[in-house]
Design an enzyme around this catalytic site. Sequence first.
Site, PDB file in Angstrom:
ATOM      1  N   HIS A  12      40.598  44.177  44.341  1.00  0.00           N
ATOM      2  CA  HIS A  12      39.450  43.726  44.918  1.00  0.00           C
ATOM      3  C   HIS A  12      39.203  44.472  46.414  1.00  0.00           C
ATOM      4  CE1 HIS A  12      39.620  40.526  41.694  1.00  0.00           C
ATOM      5  NE2 HIS A  12      41.146  40.664  41.990  1.00  0.00           N
ATOM      6  N   GLU A  26      43.642  36.715  47.548  1.00  0.00           N
ATOM      7  CA  GLU A  26      44.196  37.951  46.617  1.00  0.00           C
ATOM      8  C   GLU A  26      44.047  39.243  47.350  1.00  0.00           C
ATOM      9  OE1 GLU A  26      44.041  39.666  42.355  1.00  0.00           O
ATOM     10  OE2 GLU A  26      42.860  38.216  42.922  1.00  0.00           O
ATOM     11  N   HIS A  81      47.873  43.146  41.814  1.00  0.00           N
ATOM     12  CA  HIS A  81      46.977  41.723  42.014  1.00  0.00           C
ATOM     13  C   HIS A  81      47.638  40.574  42.095  1.00  0.00           C
ATOM     14  CE1 HIS A  81      43.069  43.581  40.290  1.00  0.00           C
ATOM     15  NE2 HIS A  81      44.000  44.481  39.880  1.00  0.00           N
ATOM     16  N   GLU A 144      50.706  41.160  38.305  1.00  0.00           N
ATOM     17  CA  GLU A 144      49.836  40.063  38.601  1.00  0.00           C
ATOM     18  C   GLU A 144      51.098  39.069  39.412  1.00  0.00           C
ATOM     19  OE1 GLU A 144      47.107  38.966  38.978  1.00  0.00           O
ATOM     20  OE2 GLU A 144      45.713  39.515  37.213  1.00  0.00           O
TER      21      GLU A 144
END
Length: 241
Positions: A12, A26, A81, A144
């Site tokens: 992101h 995040e 992430h 993640e």
Amino acid sequence: MAKFKVLIDPGHGGKDPGAVDNGLLEKDIALKVSLGIKARLEAAYEDVQVLLSRSTDVFLELKERTNKANAAGADILVSIHCNAGGGKGGFETFRYTSASQSSIKLQDTLHKAIMSKLGGIDRGQKAKNLHMVRESKMPAVLTENLFVDVAADADRLKQASVIDAIIDGHVLGIASYLGLAKTKEDKPVTQERDINVPSSWAKETWEALTKKGFFDGTRPGAPITREEMAIVVNRVLKYVD
């Protein structure tokens, strides 16, 4: 020139915050972890260069990220992430659905290393048709790292020690997969002393005992042998008598 190139992709960024909850973004966590991985991996290991798809809070299309990794000829790619919508939370990793054996090995090595540092709920090693692991031309894994919308995970992500554990886990896994050698520790630089000059803290005592004949006044900074010690002890005993 570094033997290995590692592309770390902070997920992101810019106008795309990623998952948002519990006061966490995040994109911010991904960048902090990625910068930490680069700093620690390059400092602790030889023959490795860490490239970042982004090093600031900017937006990049997914294609720009994999294009950068492919153009650089990176040996591996790891996309960083945080998660959302996962019930009890935890950690998980992803490879491509038709991943190479190298990607499977990278995922296994990385996943186990991160879990060894992070602990908590292990959601497993998974496969999914994700752009970052599909379009990269090198072994690639997406991690993640806990859930921003799970209160317990969010509380952990706000702790510096947990961020450190995530960083260290990635560093350990990458180093293990690539077989990196630890950087040789720099030996502390010490100034060689002049053995003919007494240290400031011992000067007064040295001069006093020299006057009494216990020492001959030479080489105050030199090591003493057992033979020399015997002579000094003998002189002391005579002085006492």
